[in-house]
Design a protein around this motif. Sequence first.
Motif, PDB file in Angstrom:
ATOM      1  N   ILE A  12       0.675  -1.378   0.020  1.00  0.00           N
ATOM      2  CA  ILE A  12      -0.128   0.103   0.078  1.00  0.00           C
ATOM      3  C   ILE A  12       0.998   1.350   0.006  1.00  0.00           C
ATOM      4  N   GLU A  13       1.235   1.689  -1.264  1.00  0.00           N
ATOM      5  CA  GLU A  13       1.924   2.898  -1.384  1.00  0.00           C
ATOM      6  C   GLU A  13       1.494   4.229  -1.309  1.00  0.00           C
ATOM      7  N   GLN A  14       0.202   3.951  -1.839  1.00  0.00           N
ATOM      8  CA  GLN A  14      -0.799   5.320  -1.892  1.00  0.00           C
ATOM      9  C   GLN A  14      -2.105   4.763  -1.278  1.00  0.00           C
ATOM     10  N   THR A  16      -5.658   4.638   0.331  1.00  0.00           N
ATOM     11  CA  THR A  16      -6.996   5.459   0.131  1.00  0.00           C
ATOM     12  C   THR A  16      -7.916   5.026   1.392  1.00  0.00           C
ATOM     13  N   ARG A  17      -9.056   5.762   1.340  1.00  0.00           N
ATOM     14  CA  ARG A  17     -10.302   5.521   2.124  1.00  0.00           C
ATOM     15  C   ARG A  17     -10.493   4.028   2.051  1.00  0.00           C
ATOM     16  N   ALA A  18     -10.502   3.462   0.917  1.00  0.00           N
ATOM     17  CA  ALA A  18     -10.798   2.212   0.604  1.00  0.00           C
ATOM     18  C   ALA A  18      -9.919   1.279   1.346  1.00  0.00           C
ATOM     19  N   ASP A  19      -8.733   1.593   1.226  1.00  0.00           N
ATOM     20  CA  ASP A  19      -7.682   0.810   1.923  1.00  0.00           C
ATOM     21  C   ASP A  19      -7.881   0.870   3.617  1.00  0.00           C
ATOM     22  N   LEU A  20      -8.194   2.030   3.965  1.00  0.00           N
ATOM     23  CA  LEU A  20      -8.535   2.060   5.606  1.00  0.00           C
ATOM     24  C   LEU A  20      -9.768   1.142   5.889  1.00  0.00           C
ATOM     25  N   GLU A  21     -10.859   1.202   5.210  1.00  0.00           N
ATOM     26  CA  GLU A  21     -11.872   0.217   5.444  1.00  0.00           C
ATOM     27  C   GLU A  21     -11.837  -1.101   5.403  1.00  0.00           C
ATOM     28  N   ARG A  22     -10.550  -1.451   4.409  1.00  0.00           N
ATOM     29  CA  ARG A  22     -10.334  -2.949   4.320  1.00  0.00           C
ATOM     30  C   ARG A  22      -9.410  -3.239   5.504  1.00  0.00           C
ATOM     31  N   LEU A  23      -8.727  -2.350   6.032  1.00  0.00           N
ATOM     32  CA  LEU A  23      -7.870  -2.925   7.234  1.00  0.00           C
ATOM     33  C   LEU A  23      -8.834  -2.710   8.236  1.00  0.00           C
ATOM     34  N   ALA A  24      -9.745  -1.847   8.455  1.00  0.00           N
ATOM     35  CA  ALA A  24     -10.537  -1.877   9.564  1.00  0.00           C
ATOM     36  C   ALA A  24     -11.475  -3.050   9.756  1.00  0.00           C
TER      37      ALA A  24
END
Length: 78
Positions: A12-14, A16-24
């Motif tokens: 995860i280099e850039q 996004t909000r989708a990345d944060l949602e996926r992590l949560a």
Amino acid sequence: MGRIERYDVSTIEQPTRADLERLARRRLDARRRGCELVLTGVGERLRLLLALTGLDEVFVIVGAGPPDEVVELVEPEG
């Protein structure tokens, strides 16, 4: 929490909000299974975004160390 589930986020280099949602979501799933999710390979941008959103207080974050790195989790008192 007994077991530790490591999740390498070095790709995860850039972030996004989708990345944060996926992590949560992944953390929630891990907790439901009785595991603690430990993020490894957290890059500077993701680390800054986690800090900005306050999620750095929610996740256990370990630097980009070797795969067999030992992580000790301490349960808070009280």
